[in-house]
Design an enzyme around this catalytic site. Structure first.
Site, short mmCIF file in Angstrom:
data_model
loop_
_atom_site.label_atom_id
_atom_site.label_comp_id
_atom_site.label_asym_id
_atom_site.label_seq_id
_atom_site.Cartn_x
_atom_site.Cartn_y
_atom_site.Cartn_z
N VAL A 41 0.83 -1.20 0.00
CA VAL A 41 0.00 0.00 0.00
C VAL A 41 0.87 1.25 0.00
O VAL A 41 0.57 2.23 -0.69
CB VAL A 41 -0.96 -0.01 1.21
CG1 VAL A 41 -1.65 1.35 1.37
CG2 VAL A 41 -2.00 -1.11 1.05
N GLU A 42 1.95 1.24 0.76
CA GLU A 42 2.78 2.44 0.88
C GLU A 42 3.49 2.80 -0.42
O GLU A 42 3.43 3.95 -0.86
CB GLU A 42 3.82 2.24 2.00
CG GLU A 42 3.24 2.28 3.40
CD GLU A 42 2.75 3.66 3.79
OE1 GLU A 42 3.17 4.66 3.18
OE2 GLU A 42 1.92 3.74 4.72
N THR A 43 4.19 1.86 -1.02
CA THR A 43 5.04 2.20 -2.17
C THR A 43 4.98 1.19 -3.30
O THR A 43 5.82 1.24 -4.20
CB THR A 43 6.52 2.33 -1.72
OG1 THR A 43 6.96 1.06 -1.20
CG2 THR A 43 6.70 3.40 -0.68
N TYR A 54 -7.30 2.76 5.24
CA TYR A 54 -5.90 2.33 5.07
C TYR A 54 -5.65 1.00 5.76
O TYR A 54 -5.09 0.07 5.16
CB TYR A 54 -4.96 3.39 5.64
CG TYR A 54 -3.51 2.97 5.66
CD1 TYR A 54 -2.68 3.22 4.57
CD2 TYR A 54 -2.96 2.30 6.75
CE1 TYR A 54 -1.35 2.81 4.58
CE2 TYR A 54 -1.65 1.88 6.77
CZ TYR A 54 -0.84 2.15 5.67
OH TYR A 54 0.46 1.73 5.68
#
Length: 455
Positions: A172-174, A375
């Site tokens: 999800v982050e990168t 998230y």
């Protein structure tokens, strides 16, 4: 109720909510909508991990251009006071810091990106989930797991955080290091530390970013890095896991043993750092992340009334059950779990019924990484989908595999896993009335199953 004497659905829903209010001793004015956690303003500074950013803003090879104003902070009174403090507390060279900040640019783009929209967009869980659980991201997650299997297992052994959770966060982050940001971290942190937009939480946010700027300068000095060259997100988050500098100082791990932490180029360091962050923030080894709520009118009415947007688990499960909620979660020992605190997760989508789940301690820990219900659940669901694919690969290769499986760490307490093991058929979910007995009758313990082994 069934048959010709059944009450209309709307009336049953109203009665269920009234019963909930009486059972929980709440006042008459309970908000039916409930604030989503992604809109809640934290009472304390935000967790030291930045939100996942858009690929456009982070793409290392894209056409995105940052809007800057050069030399904004040369001979700035607030910056000069900050420099004096750094010299006094950390023995920095004043001349070197003045020269460094003389070259810092104001990032108008960073300010725009952290400024709330004048008219907030309606929250849309289905769109958000689709963005982070798409086939491209799942395929990338499978490759990342395959390439880093030994490190993920090692981190599971040491920190007690399952591989699928770590893989979900990094995805999800990168998207596994694909989008790490192309903002100069020094510009972003300085801008947000001294020129944060005029929002209700401006003072707290500036304090948070000044602390991160302070930790960034100390970290780059100790790591012998040029602070003017490190790239990251528009909030100054760095590397594969998007850690802010304060989190790097506190949680980052050298997992390659080379006496150098490299969150941009070392998947091993990133994996261990994420696991350490979650462990230190209260991750419970072997415990579930969420429980599913039954879809009957009464259960949904109780969930709607109890959805107050608080990420911390604060409703005892037994209290919600007494109010009329039932769970669609096979295998829970209701006697053992009666006192377990939970939070009600609300997942709105325009023109669709709001979805509800119960979040446990581990769900709350995921919101410590990013204070958003959307998230945290996207991380969980992405990890589960990647794990399912990896399990399929492992099962198909099992007859010819010569690898010795690594045992999972012993859980801190006996639990029931969220899902059945891939090798066994999933048990049929009982009717909610069978899962939860009437409060007037003592619940019957369900048989425990062994914790699921990661692949």
């Amino acid at each position: 109720m069934t048959g010709q004497y059944a009450l209309p659905a709307a009336q049953r829903r109203r009665l269920a909510v009234r019963a909930f209010h009486l059972a929980l001793y709440v006042g008459a004015a309970v908000s039916w909508q409930g604030a989503c956690a992604q809109d809640a303003t934290p009472a304390t500074p935000a967790p030291q991990v930045a939100p996942a950013q858009s690929p456009q803003a982070a793409s290392p090879g894209g056409t995105f251009e940052e809007e800057i104003i050069p030399q904004r902070y040369a001979d700035n009174a607030d910056v000069n006071a900050f420099i004096d403090d750094m010299v006094a507390r950390y023995d920095f060279d004043a001349t070197a810091l003045h020269a460094l900040f003389a070259g810092v640019s104001y990032s108008a783009t960073a300010v725009k990106l952290v400024t709330p929209a004048a008219t907030p967009f309606p929250k849309n869980w289905r769109t958000y989930r689709a963005r982070f659980t798409d086939p491209v991201r799942i395929n990338a997650g499978v490759r990342f797991w395959r390439e880093n299997r030994a490190t993920l297992q090692r981190a599971y052994q040491q920190f007690g955080v399952p591989p699928e959770i770590i893989v979900g966060i990094i995805g999800v982050e990168t998207m596994y290091g694909r989008y790490m940001g192309n903002f100069r971290v020094l510009d972003a942190l300085t801008t947000l530390a001294f020129d944060y937009p005029n929002t209700p939480n401006r003072a707290d946010r500036e304090m948070t970013f000044r602390k991160n700027l302070e930790d960034y300068l100390v970290w780059t000095r100790d790591a012998q890095l040029d602070p003017s060259t490190v790239l990251g997100s528009y909030t100054g988050a760095i590397g594969i896991p998007q850690f802010l500098p304060s989190s790097i100082v506190k949680y980052a791990v050298d997992y390659e043993g080379n006496k150098h932490i490299d969150l941009r180029a070392s998947p091993a360091d990133a994996i261990a750092s994420v696991a350490n962050y979650l462990k230190e923030n209260g991750w419970e080894n072997g415990r579930p992340v969420v429980w599913h709520i039954a879809q009957d009118t009464g259960s949904l009415g109780v969930a709607q009334a109890a959805a107050d947007g608080m990420p911390e688990p604060h409703w005892p499960l037994a209290q919600l059950l007494r109010a009329g909620m039932m769970l669609d979660q096979p295998g829970i020992d209701m006697t053992a779990e009666a006192g377990t605190p939970v939070t009600v997760i609300d997942l709105p989508t325009p023109a669709q019924p709001t979805q509800y789940m119960l979040g446990l301690q581990n769900f709350y820990v995921l919101t410590r990484y990013n204070r958003s219900f959307f998230y945290a659940l996207a991380v969980y669901e992405l990890g589960q989908r990647v794990k399912a694919r990896v399990d399929e690969e492992t099962a198909s290769a099992a007859p010819t595999s010569t690898q010795t499986p690594i045992a999972a760490p012993a859980p801190m307490q006996a639990v029931v896993p969220n899902q059945p093991t891939p090798a066994a058929a999933a048990p049929a979910a009982p009717h909610p009335a069978q899962t939860l007995q009437s409060p007037s009758q003592p619940p019957q313990p369900q048989p425990q199953q062994p914790p699921q082994q990661p692949q």
